[in-house]
Motif scaffolding. Structure first.
Motif, PDB file in Angstrom:
ATOM      1  N   UNK A  37     -19.734  49.862  20.690  1.00  0.00           N
ATOM      2  CA  UNK A  37     -20.129  51.213  20.292  1.00  0.00           C
ATOM      3  C   UNK A  37     -19.956  51.409  18.773  1.00  0.00           C
ATOM      4  N   UNK A  72     -19.494  54.056  17.168  1.00  0.00           N
ATOM      5  CA  UNK A  72     -18.409  54.991  16.850  1.00  0.00           C
ATOM      6  C   UNK A  72     -17.047  54.284  16.875  1.00  0.00           C
ATOM      7  N   UNK A  73     -16.896  53.322  17.788  1.00  0.00           N
ATOM      8  CA  UNK A  73     -15.641  52.547  17.827  1.00  0.00           C
ATOM      9  C   UNK A  73     -15.518  51.736  16.536  1.00  0.00           C
ATOM     10  N   UNK A  93     -12.560  57.592  20.450  1.00  0.00           N
ATOM     11  CA  UNK A  93     -12.952  56.276  19.908  1.00  0.00           C
ATOM     12  C   UNK A  93     -11.848  55.228  20.036  1.00  0.00           C
ATOM     13  N   UNK A  94     -11.271  55.178  21.208  1.00  0.00           N
ATOM     14  CA  UNK A  94     -10.264  54.145  21.477  1.00  0.00           C
ATOM     15  C   UNK A  94     -10.979  52.884  21.953  1.00  0.00           C
ATOM     16  N   UNK A  95     -10.282  51.754  21.918  1.00  0.00           N
ATOM     17  CA  UNK A  95     -10.886  50.524  22.438  1.00  0.00           C
ATOM     18  C   UNK A  95     -10.528  50.440  23.913  1.00  0.00           C
ATOM     19  N   UNK A 124     -14.268  62.426  20.072  1.00  0.00           N
ATOM     20  CA  UNK A 124     -14.513  61.552  21.228  1.00  0.00           C
ATOM     21  C   UNK A 124     -13.516  60.386  21.275  1.00  0.00           C
ATOM     22  N   UNK A 150     -12.330  42.104  22.587  1.00  0.00           N
ATOM     23  CA  UNK A 150     -12.577  42.482  23.990  1.00  0.00           C
ATOM     24  C   UNK A 150     -13.921  41.955  24.506  1.00  0.00           C
ATOM     25  N   UNK A 178     -14.393  54.033  13.846  1.00  0.00           N
ATOM     26  CA  UNK A 178     -12.990  54.467  13.952  1.00  0.00           C
ATOM     27  C   UNK A 178     -12.025  53.370  13.508  1.00  0.00           C
ATOM     28  N   UNK A 179     -12.341  52.111  13.831  1.00  0.00           N
ATOM     29  CA  UNK A 179     -11.449  51.018  13.424  1.00  0.00           C
ATOM     30  C   UNK A 179     -11.604  50.740  11.923  1.00  0.00           C
TER      31      UNK A 179
END
Lengths: 340, 247
Positions: A159, A161-162, B88-90, B86, A183, A165-166
Motif C-alpha cells: 500500500x 500509504x504504508x 498505516x501500520x504494517x 488510517x 512481509x 508512513x514508514x
C-alpha cells in the motif's frame, strides 16, 4: 432459456474452445499400433522392478536430483528476491534512483526468462560440457527471472500509504526498504517459493533426459530400452521425492521457529548467497570451457533467419503456445467447480 | 520574535482539478497545543501531509526550523512524527514490531533487520505501549488479530516512540472509548513540566478533531473549510459563531 452472457466469469471458460481442434487432431490421427506397448507401460506402473541393484541406483540418482534441485532452488530464490526487489518500483522510490534502470533490468529478466532451462542447459553444455554445475546454472537462470517477477509483483502490491508512513519515520533508506518489503517477501516465499522446489526437482529430472545426471538420465535410458518396469521404479521414486519435499516444506514455518534457529537460518542463508555468488563468478571466469564448436554453424545459418521457414517456425510456436495456454488456463476453473 | 518550529507560507495544493489547500499560511511555535477543526474534506489531512513533508505543495513554502523542507537532513525531518487517520501500520508484523518501527529514524539497519526477525529488544516499545494502555497480552499479537482501538493505540505508541519535537495527529481518538480517549488526550497534550511518565512526549502538538467536547487542554484552535483557514485563534477566544462558520 437463459442467454449466454459474456462477463468476467464466463470469459475464463472461453479458452476451453481450444479443445475442439486438439480433439479433432487426436481423432483423425488415432490408431492402435502401439496398444501392446501402452498396455505393458500401464501394467508396469503396478509392477515396478525392485531389487538391490535398482534400489541402489534409484537412491543414488535421487540424491543427485535432490542435490541439483535443492541448490538451484536455493540460489534462484535468493537471487530471485534480490532481483525482485531491484525490479520493483518501491526500490527506486525509496532510494531516489532513476526509474529507467528498473525498465532495463525488467527487460533483461524478461529475456532470460523467455528461454527455457533446457535451452539454457543445451547452450551451456555446448560451451562447458556436461556436469552438475551446468544443471544448476541452467535451472537457475530462468528460475531467478521467474522468481524475481513474482516477488516483484507482490512487492508492488504494498500500500502506497504504508510506504509513506514508514518513509515519514525518516530512517536510513535501507532500513525503510527492508521493513516495507519483508512481509511480502516472506509471504511469497511461503506461498510460492516453497513450491518452486517441486518445480526445480521436475526441471532437474527433465534436464537429466539430456544427460545432466540425476533421475532423468535413468528414466531416459530405461525409456530408450523400453524397460517399463525399471522406468516406473524411477518414476515412483521421483513422485515420492516430490511428495516428501512438499510435506517437509509445509511443516517448515518461519513464524513458529525459535529466535535462535531463525538467527542461524539467516546466517546460513547469507553464507549460501555469498557462496553462490562466488560460484557464479568462478564459473564464468574459469578457463576450462570447451570451445563453442557450433558457433560457426550458427553464423552460417544466420543468413536464413528471416526466411519463410523461420517465420513458419515462429508462427507454429505461437500457435502451440496459444493452444497449450488455452488448456492450462481453462481446465483449472472447471476442476475447481467440480471439486467444490 | 521567536522563530516558529514549523511554517507554511501561502501554500496551495491541487489534487487533480480541485484545490484541497488554497494559499494557507501558518506558524507553529514550540510548546503549542493546536486543535485543527473542520468538516470532512475541509483539507485537514492534506494540511497534515504537507506539514510532515509527505505531500509537496504546488505553490508556497514549507519550513521546519526555519529551513525549507527539501534542504533538511533525515535527523531534522525525524523531529516530526505523525499519527495517521488510517493508522498505516504494517499488517503482517506484530504490535511490538510495529511500535519498534518508530525507532527506525534513530537506529541502524541491523536494528531494522533484527526487528523483522523478531530478535531485537522490545523493552522501549513495551514501555511506550504500556503508557498507551496496551495490555501485555497484545504485545506480540499480529496487527491483523487485534481490534480497531488496539490498533489505534499501537499507532499512537509508534509515533510517540520516535521522541519527536512535533506531533501531528489526524483524528487520533477514533475507535477509542471515552476513558481511553481522555487518557490518550492527556498523554498527547501533556506539557514538559507536568510529564511524570518516564517517556518523552512531543512538546508541540497539532491534532485534527471532530469532537468539540475534546477541546479542553488545547491553547490554540484552527478552523478550516474548503481548503482555507477560516480562523486561527487562542482557545479562550473561540466563540460559537466561529464554529458555525466551519460546520
Amino acid at each position: 432459456m437463459n442467454k449466454l452472457k459474456l462477463n468476467s466469469s464466463s470469459i475464463t471458460f472461453l479458452p476451453i474452445l481450444v479443445c475442439i481442434p486438439i480433439a479433432y487432431e487426436l481423432f483423425i490421427n488415432f490408431h492402435i499400433g502401439g496398444i501392446e506397448l501402452f498396455k505393458e507401460f500401464i501394467i508396469s506402473a503396478l509392477n515396478p522392478k525392485i531389487n538391490n541393484e535398482i534400489i541402489f541406483t534409484l537412491v543414488k540418482r535421487l540424491n543427485e536430483t535432490l542435490f541439483i534441485a535443492f541448490f538451484s532452488w536455493l540460489i534462484s530464490i535468493i537471487f530471485g528476491v534480490i532481483f525482485g526487489i531491484l525490479s520493483s518500483e518501491i526500490f527506486y522510490k525509496i532510494l531516489n534512483l532513476p526509474i529507467f534502470l528498473k525498465r532495463f533490468l525488467n527487460l533483461f529478466l524478461t529475456f532470460i526468462r523467455s528461454i527455457h532451462e533446457i535451452i539454457w542447459g543445451l547452450i551451456l553444455m555446448q560451451i562447458y560440457g556436461i556436469n552438475f554445475s551446468i544443471g544448476i546454472i541452467a535451472i537457475c537462470i530462468p528460475y531467478v527471472a521467474i522468481n524475481a517477477k513474482v516477488f516483484s509483483e507482490q512487492i508492488e502490491n504494498i500500500n502506497l500509504k504504508t510506504i509513506e508512513s514508514i518513509k515519514q519515520i525518516n530512517g536510513i533508506k535501507s532500513s525503510t526498504l527492508i521493513t516495507l518489503v519483508w512481509a511480502p517477501v516472506i509471504e511469497t516465499f511461503k506461498n510460492f517459493g516453497l513450491y518452486r522446489l517441486e518445480c526445480a526437482i521436475r526441471s532437474t529430472a527433465v534436464l537429466g533426459l539430456f544427460g545432466f545426471g540425476g533421475i532423468g538420465t535413468s528414466i531416459f535410458l530405461s525409456f530408450q530400452t523400453l524397460n517399463f518396469r525399471e522406468l516406473w521404479t524411477y518414476l515412483w521414486g521421483l513422485a515420492f521425492l516430490i511428495i516428501i519435499s512438499k510435506e517437509l516444506l509445509i511443516k517448515f514455518n518461519l513464524s513458529n521457529t525459535s529466535k535462535k534457529f531463525l538467527t542461524y537460518f539467516v546466517i546460513s542463508l547469507f553464507c549460501i548467497s555469498l557462496f553462490s555468488l562466488s560460484f557464479f563468478v568462478f564459473f564464468i571466469f574459469n578457463k576450462n570451457a570447451i570451445p563453442f564448436n557450433s558457433i560457426n554453424n550458427l553464423l552460417i545459418s544466420n543468413f536464413n533467419f528471416f526466411s519463410y521457414d523461420f517465420l513458419k517456425l515462429l508462427l507454429e510456436t505461437i500457435v502451440l503456445c496459444l493452444l497449450s495456454t488455452g488448456i492450462t488456463i481453462s481446465f483449472p476453473p472447471i476442476f475447481y467447480i467440480d471439486f467444490k | 520574535m521567536i522563530n516558529p518550529l514549523l511554517e507554511l507560507k501561502e501554500v496551495s495544493y491541487k489534487n487533480k482539478n480541485n484545490f484541497t489547500l488554497n494559499k494557507v499560511s501558518l506558524r507553529i511555535k514550540s510548546g503549542e497545543k493546536i486543535a485543527l477543526l473542520g468538516k470532512s474534506g475541509a483539507g485537514k489531512t492534506t494540511l497534515i501531509s504537507i506539514l510532515n513533508g509527505t505531500l509537496k505543495p504546488n505553490k508556497g513554502k514549507v519550513k521546519l526550523f526555519n529551513t525549507e523542507f527539501d534542504k533538511l537532513n533525515l535527523y531534522q525531518k525525524s523531529k516530526i512524527s505523525t499519527i495517521w487517520q488510517d493508522l498505516r501500520l504494517i499488517e503482517d508484523l506484530s504490535a511490538e514490531q510495529n511500535v519498534n518501527c518508530g525507532l527506525l529514524g534513530k537506529q541502524s539497519f541491523l536494528f531494522a533487520f533484527k526487528n523483522l526477525l523478531n530478535i531485537s529488544s522490545f523493552n522501549k516499545a513495551h514501555q511506550y505501549m504500556q503508557v498507551c494502555n496496551i495490555k501485555k497480552s497484545i504485545f506480540s499479537k499480529n496487527i491483523r488479530k487485534i481490534s480497531g482501538g488496539q490498533k489505534q493505540r499501537v499507532a499512537i505508541a509508534r509515533s510517540l516512540i520516535q521522541e519527536s519535537d512535533i506531533l501531528l495527529a489526524d483524528e487520533p481518538f477514533n475507535n477509542l472509548d471515552p476513558k481511553l480517549t481522555s487518557n490518550i488526550k492527556n498523554l498527547l497534550l501533556i506539557t514538559k513540566n507536568k510529564n511524570k511518565n518516564k517517556i518523552k512526549v512531543p512538546n508541540t502538538t497539532l491534532i485534527s478533531l471532530h469532537r468539540l467536547d475534546l477541546l479542553d487542554g488545547f491553547n490554540r484552535i484552527i478552523g478550516m473549510k474548503n481548503g482555507e483557514i477560516l480562523f486561527d485563534l487562542e482557545k479562550t477566544k473561540l466563540k460559537k459563531y466561529h464554529l458555525n462558520k466551519i460546520y
